[in-house]
Design a protein around this motif. Structure first.
Motif, PDB file in Angstrom:
ATOM      1  N   ASN A  42       0.815  -1.216   0.000  1.00  0.00           N
ATOM      2  CA  ASN A  42       0.000   0.000   0.000  1.00  0.00           C
ATOM      3  C   ASN A  42       0.850   1.268   0.000  1.00  0.00           C
ATOM      4  OD1 ASN A  42       0.980  -0.200   2.586  1.00  0.00           O
ATOM      5  ND2 ASN A  42      -0.912   0.423   3.572  1.00  0.00           N
ATOM      6  N   ASP A  43       2.099   1.153  -0.389  1.00  0.00           N
ATOM      7  CA  ASP A  43       3.022   2.296  -0.405  1.00  0.00           C
ATOM      8  C   ASP A  43       2.981   2.969  -1.781  1.00  0.00           C
ATOM      9  OD1 ASP A  43       5.016   4.133   0.100  1.00  0.00           O
ATOM     10  OD2 ASP A  43       6.641   2.681  -0.064  1.00  0.00           O
ATOM     11  N   TYR A  44       2.127   3.983  -1.896  1.00  0.00           N
ATOM     12  CA  TYR A  44       1.967   4.660  -3.189  1.00  0.00           C
ATOM     13  C   TYR A  44       3.287   5.227  -3.704  1.00  0.00           C
ATOM     14  CZ  TYR A  44       2.538   9.299  -1.250  1.00  0.00           C
ATOM     15  OH  TYR A  44       3.085  10.409  -0.670  1.00  0.00           O
ATOM     16  N   ASP A  61       4.564   0.974 -20.611  1.00  0.00           N
ATOM     17  CA  ASP A  61       3.408   0.202 -20.151  1.00  0.00           C
ATOM     18  C   ASP A  61       3.512  -0.111 -18.662  1.00  0.00           C
ATOM     19  OD1 ASP A  61       2.200   0.204 -22.644  1.00  0.00           O
ATOM     20  OD2 ASP A  61       3.065  -1.728 -23.235  1.00  0.00           O
ATOM     21  N   LEU A  62       4.685  -0.555 -18.226  1.00  0.00           N
ATOM     22  CA  LEU A  62       4.877  -0.841 -16.804  1.00  0.00           C
ATOM     23  C   LEU A  62       4.833   0.441 -15.974  1.00  0.00           C
ATOM     24  CD1 LEU A  62       7.607  -3.647 -16.881  1.00  0.00           C
ATOM     25  CD2 LEU A  62       5.166  -3.872 -16.349  1.00  0.00           C
ATOM     26  N   ALA A  63       5.359   1.521 -16.526  1.00  0.00           N
ATOM     27  CA  ALA A  63       5.308   2.810 -15.823  1.00  0.00           C
ATOM     28  C   ALA A  63       3.861   3.229 -15.595  1.00  0.00           C
ATOM     29  CB  ALA A  63       6.063   3.877 -16.607  1.00  0.00           C
ATOM     30  N   LEU A  64       3.041   3.136 -16.635  1.00  0.00           N
ATOM     31  CA  LEU A  64       1.628   3.509 -16.504  1.00  0.00           C
ATOM     32  C   LEU A  64       0.890   2.614 -15.513  1.00  0.00           C
ATOM     33  CD1 LEU A  64       0.721   4.368 -20.199  1.00  0.00           C
ATOM     34  CD2 LEU A  64       0.876   5.942 -18.259  1.00  0.00           C
ATOM     35  N   ASP A  65       1.221   1.321 -15.519  1.00  0.00           N
ATOM     36  CA  ASP A  65       0.609   0.412 -14.542  1.00  0.00           C
ATOM     37  C   ASP A  65       0.922   0.857 -13.116  1.00  0.00           C
ATOM     38  OD1 ASP A  65      -0.489  -1.187 -16.527  1.00  0.00           O
ATOM     39  OD2 ASP A  65       1.082  -2.719 -16.395  1.00  0.00           O
ATOM     40  N   ASP A  66       2.187   1.218 -12.874  1.00  0.00           N
ATOM     41  CA  ASP A  66       2.569   1.654 -11.533  1.00  0.00           C
ATOM     42  C   ASP A  66       1.934   2.988 -11.172  1.00  0.00           C
ATOM     43  OD1 ASP A  66       3.968  -0.559 -10.782  1.00  0.00           O
ATOM     44  OD2 ASP A  66       5.949   0.319 -10.978  1.00  0.00           O
ATOM     45  N   TYR A  67       1.847   3.899 -12.123  1.00  0.00           N
ATOM     46  CA  TYR A  67       1.186   5.181 -11.837  1.00  0.00           C
ATOM     47  C   TYR A  67      -0.294   4.952 -11.495  1.00  0.00           C
ATOM     48  CZ  TYR A  67       5.361   7.402 -13.857  1.00  0.00           C
ATOM     49  OH  TYR A  67       6.643   7.809 -14.128  1.00  0.00           O
ATOM     50  N   ASP A  68      -0.937   4.032 -12.217  1.00  0.00           N
ATOM     51  CA  ASP A  68      -2.339   3.721 -11.917  1.00  0.00           C
ATOM     52  C   ASP A  68      -2.495   3.146 -10.511  1.00  0.00           C
ATOM     53  OD1 ASP A  68      -3.298   4.658 -14.343  1.00  0.00           O
ATOM     54  OD2 ASP A  68      -3.272   2.672 -15.297  1.00  0.00           O
ATOM     55  N   LEU A  73      -4.080   4.263  -4.695  1.00  0.00           N
ATOM     56  CA  LEU A  73      -3.725   4.359  -3.280  1.00  0.00           C
ATOM     57  C   LEU A  73      -3.793   5.786  -2.757  1.00  0.00           C
ATOM     58  CD1 LEU A  73      -0.725   1.877  -3.312  1.00  0.00           C
ATOM     59  CD2 LEU A  73      -2.931   1.529  -2.178  1.00  0.00           C
ATOM     60  N   TYR A  74      -3.505   6.753  -3.630  1.00  0.00           N
ATOM     61  CA  TYR A  74      -3.461   8.156  -3.186  1.00  0.00           C
ATOM     62  C   TYR A  74      -3.980   9.042  -4.312  1.00  0.00           C
ATOM     63  CZ  TYR A  74      -1.517  11.931  -0.262  1.00  0.00           C
ATOM     64  OH  TYR A  74      -1.354  13.024   0.553  1.00  0.00           O
ATOM     65  N   PRO A  75      -5.291   9.057  -4.531  1.00  0.00           N
ATOM     66  CA  PRO A  75      -5.872   9.738  -5.691  1.00  0.00           C
ATOM     67  C   PRO A  75      -5.759  11.262  -5.674  1.00  0.00           C
ATOM     68  CG  PRO A  75      -7.594   8.862  -4.277  1.00  0.00           C
ATOM     69  CD  PRO A  75      -6.295   8.356  -3.734  1.00  0.00           C
ATOM     70  N   ASN A  76      -5.422  11.852  -4.557  1.00  0.00           N
ATOM     71  CA  ASN A  76      -5.370  13.318  -4.488  1.00  0.00           C
ATOM     72  C   ASN A  76      -3.971  13.893  -4.664  1.00  0.00           C
ATOM     73  OD1 ASN A  76      -8.144  13.436  -4.015  1.00  0.00           O
ATOM     74  ND2 ASN A  76      -7.840  13.096  -1.834  1.00  0.00           N
ATOM     75  N   LEU A  77      -2.993  13.069  -4.976  1.00  0.00           N
ATOM     76  CA  LEU A  77      -1.622  13.555  -5.132  1.00  0.00           C
ATOM     77  C   LEU A  77      -1.368  13.953  -6.588  1.00  0.00           C
ATOM     78  CD1 LEU A  77       1.096  14.033  -3.677  1.00  0.00           C
ATOM     79  CD2 LEU A  77       1.742  11.737  -4.381  1.00  0.00           C
ATOM     80  N   ALA A  78      -1.234  15.241  -6.824  1.00  0.00           N
ATOM     81  CA  ALA A  78      -1.068  15.765  -8.184  1.00  0.00           C
ATOM     82  C   ALA A  78       0.193  15.236  -8.865  1.00  0.00           C
ATOM     83  CB  ALA A  78      -1.039  17.288  -8.154  1.00  0.00           C
ATOM     84  N   GLU A  79       1.245  15.001  -8.111  1.00  0.00           N
ATOM     85  CA  GLU A  79       2.518  14.547  -8.686  1.00  0.00           C
ATOM     86  C   GLU A  79       2.352  13.275  -9.511  1.00  0.00           C
ATOM     87  OE1 GLU A  79       6.965  13.089  -7.263  1.00  0.00           O
ATOM     88  OE2 GLU A  79       5.513  13.708  -5.760  1.00  0.00           O
ATOM     89  N   ILE A  80       1.499  12.387  -9.051  1.00  0.00           N
ATOM     90  CA  ILE A  80       1.284  11.145  -9.790  1.00  0.00           C
ATOM     91  C   ILE A  80       0.700  11.436 -11.172  1.00  0.00           C
ATOM     92  CG2 ILE A  80       0.127   8.912  -9.811  1.00  0.00           C
ATOM     93  CD1 ILE A  80      -0.041   9.147  -6.727  1.00  0.00           C
TER      94      ILE A  80
END
Length: 84
Positions: A42-44, A61-68, A73-80
């Protein structure tokens, strides 16, 4: 070396991964981010950083999977969203 001694310390593993990424060693950093994520799924931040490693390696593709995963886990973090 402290980081070698603290093999099961999540904070030490995460720090080692960040240092490796700063040294432009994304493949090596991914190894340690995987360890962190396997222990603490659960470590975003680890998903975000591992996504950055994959993006550096042009494995988008793997980068996008991890960003998703980080967004879930933390939908309000703009950095993601900026990285995505």
């Amino acid at each position: 070396m402290l980081l070698d001694i603290e093999k099961n310390n999540i904070d030490a593993l995460s720090l080692k991964a960040r240092i490796l990424m700063e040294l432009n060693l994304p493949k090596e950093a991914i190894y340690f981010y995987n360890k962190v994520i396997n222990s603490k799924s659960n470590d975003y931040s680890s998903y975000l950083c591992r996504g950055n490693c994959y993006a550096t390696l042009k494995n988008f593709d793997l980068a996008l999977d991890d960003y998703d995963k980080a967004i879930k886990l933390y939908p309000n973090l703009a950095e993601i969203y900026l990285n995505k």
